[in-house]
Write an enzyme that holds these catalytic residues in place. Structure first.
Site, PDB file in Angstrom:
ATOM      1  N   LYS A 114       0.827  -1.194   0.000  1.00  0.00           N
ATOM      2  CA  LYS A 114       0.000   0.000   0.000  1.00  0.00           C
ATOM      3  C   LYS A 114       0.862   1.243   0.000  1.00  0.00           C
ATOM      4  CE  LYS A 114      -2.485  -2.564   3.352  1.00  0.00           C
ATOM      5  NZ  LYS A 114      -2.828  -2.702   4.741  1.00  0.00           N
ATOM      6  N   GLY A 115       2.142   1.063   0.255  1.00  0.00           N
ATOM      7  CA  GLY A 115       3.026   2.196   0.501  1.00  0.00           C
ATOM      8  C   GLY A 115       3.128   3.188  -0.640  1.00  0.00           C
ATOM      9  N   ASP A 126       7.331   2.772  -2.995  1.00  0.00           N
ATOM     10  CA  ASP A 126       7.642   3.795  -1.991  1.00  0.00           C
ATOM     11  C   ASP A 126       9.140   3.838  -1.689  1.00  0.00           C
ATOM     12  OD1 ASP A 126       7.610   1.342  -0.640  1.00  0.00           O
ATOM     13  OD2 ASP A 126       6.301   1.999   0.982  1.00  0.00           O
ATOM     14  N   ASP A 172      14.750  -0.622  -0.724  1.00  0.00           N
ATOM     15  CA  ASP A 172      15.544  -0.829   0.497  1.00  0.00           C
ATOM     16  C   ASP A 172      16.546  -1.953   0.230  1.00  0.00           C
ATOM     17  OD1 ASP A 172      16.111  -0.400   3.269  1.00  0.00           O
ATOM     18  OD2 ASP A 172      14.714  -1.958   3.856  1.00  0.00           O
ATOM     19  N   PHE A 182      14.723   4.725   9.331  1.00  0.00           N
ATOM     20  CA  PHE A 182      13.375   4.216   9.112  1.00  0.00           C
ATOM     21  C   PHE A 182      12.430   5.399   9.075  1.00  0.00           C
ATOM     22  CE2 PHE A 182       9.405   2.073   9.480  1.00  0.00           C
ATOM     23  CZ  PHE A 182       9.617   0.929   8.746  1.00  0.00           C
ATOM     24  N   ARG A 229       0.666   6.312   7.596  1.00  0.00           N
ATOM     25  CA  ARG A 229       0.713   6.480   6.128  1.00  0.00           C
ATOM     26  C   ARG A 229       0.156   7.838   5.708  1.00  0.00           C
ATOM     27  NH1 ARG A 229       1.869   1.396   3.825  1.00  0.00           N
ATOM     28  NH2 ARG A 229       0.984  -0.408   4.878  1.00  0.00           N
TER      29      ARG A 229
HETATM   30  P1  IMP Z   1      12.935  -4.283   0.249  1.00  0.00           P
HETATM   31  O1  IMP Z   1      12.432  -5.582  -0.277  1.00  0.00           O
HETATM   32  O2  IMP Z   1      13.813  -4.472   1.454  1.00  0.00           O
HETATM   33  O3  IMP Z   1      13.570  -3.385  -0.763  1.00  0.00           O
HETATM   34  O4  IMP Z   1      11.660  -3.645   0.892  1.00  0.00           O
HETATM   35  C1  IMP Z   1      11.051  -2.542   0.429  1.00  0.00           C
HETATM   36  C2  IMP Z   1       9.808  -2.344   1.266  1.00  0.00           C
HETATM   37  O5  IMP Z   1      10.119  -2.304   2.652  1.00  0.00           O
HETATM   38  C3  IMP Z   1       9.211  -0.996   0.954  1.00  0.00           C
HETATM   39  O6  IMP Z   1       8.252  -1.115  -0.039  1.00  0.00           O
HETATM   40  C4  IMP Z   1       8.580  -0.619   2.258  1.00  0.00           C
HETATM   41  O7  IMP Z   1       7.285  -1.120   2.338  1.00  0.00           O
HETATM   42  C5  IMP Z   1       9.403  -1.306   3.303  1.00  0.00           C
HETATM   43  N1  IMP Z   1      10.336  -0.352   3.931  1.00  0.00           N
HETATM   44  C6  IMP Z   1      11.673  -0.307   3.805  1.00  0.00           C
HETATM   45  N2  IMP Z   1      12.199   0.705   4.490  1.00  0.00           N
HETATM   46  C7  IMP Z   1      11.150   1.336   5.067  1.00  0.00           C
HETATM   47  C8  IMP Z   1      11.035   2.504   5.901  1.00  0.00           C
HETATM   48  O8  IMP Z   1      12.007   3.189   6.258  1.00  0.00           O
HETATM   49  N3  IMP Z   1       9.778   2.848   6.272  1.00  0.00           N
HETATM   50  C9  IMP Z   1       8.668   2.154   5.901  1.00  0.00           C
HETATM   51  N4  IMP Z   1       8.733   1.071   5.122  1.00  0.00           N
HETATM   52  C10 IMP Z   1       9.962   0.655   4.714  1.00  0.00           C
HETATM   53 MG    MG Z   2       5.886  -1.370   0.817  1.00  0.00          MG
END
Ligand code: IMP
Ligand code: MG
Length: 184
Positions: A46-47, A103, A106, A156, A169
């Site tokens: 949903k981000g 969003d 990461d 974060f 959100r």
């Molecule tokens: P990845 O698979 O580790 O790249 O995860 C990405 C997802 O992790 C993003 O779509 C976010 O939903 C969540 N995420 C990563 N860092 C943050 C943060 O600092 N705040 C909120 N959600 C995060």
């Molecule tokens: Mg997300």
């Protein structure tokens, strides 16, 4: 740990004004890169919803929206490592220009999985738009965003669609989660 932290107690990383100025720039760049073509914006629920809503209005192209959902961090701030598709595309993307709208990029695990899954459907092109990029957290180094709103260190963050345990959100700015609540 308190159940709810008011936004006023969290430091602003990017204000709503800074975000909208940057989204307008991204919109201009994407509109120029795809001039005369159509695009499918694929938001990751949903981000990415608030970012997609603003980005879509900042691009001047023939476009459609679609959404996918994947398993996420759950209640906390750490990734489980395993990605699972919860909601697939509604419309076919074969032969289309796909822009995956996320969003945060990461670790790259989510977008690595989605890119592979979407490429199997033979789009004409596939690019990634991330509101935020945290390169220091990358595990899958093959994943890069083609368009990035802001590159940030390992903090974060919440707001502008991004959550901590599904909360925050709706905060219009991007704010730093205080570290004692489990943020990095
Ligand atoms: P990845 O698979 O580790 O790249 O995860 C990405 C997802 O992790 C993003 O779509 C976010 O939903 C969540 N995420 C990563 N860092 C943050 C943060 O600092 N705040 C909120 N959600 C995060
Ligand atoms: Mg997300």
């Amino acid at each position: 740990m308190p159940d709810f932290i008011p936004a006023s107690k969290m430091q602003v990383l990017y204000s709503a004004g800074q975000i909208s100025a940057r989204v307008a720039e991204l919109g201009r760049q994407i509109s120029a890169d795809y001039v005369g073509q159509s695009v499918v914006l694929v938001g990751v629920l949903k981000g990415a919803t608030l970012f997609l809503a603003d980005l879509a209005r900042a691009i001047e192209l023939d476009n459609t929206f679609d959404f996918v959902a994947v398993s996420s961090y759950g209640k906390g701030t750490r990734t489980s490592g395993a990605v699972r598709l919860i909601k697939d595309l509604d419309l076919p993307i074969e032969g289309k220009n796909v822009l995956v709208v996320e969003d945060i990029l990461d670790t790259g695990v989510t977008l690595g999985y989605l890119r592979k899954m979407l490429m199997q459907q033979k789009p004409r092109s596939l690019r990634i738009v991330a509101c935020l990029d945290k390169p220091s957290r990358r595990i899958d180094n093959s994943v890069q965003a083609d368009y990035v709103g802001f590159t940030i260190p390992n903090h974060f963050v919440v707001g502008y669609g991004m959550d901590y345990a599904e909360k925050y959100r709706n905060i219009p700015d991007i704010r730093l989660m205080p570290p004692e609540t489990g943020g990095d």
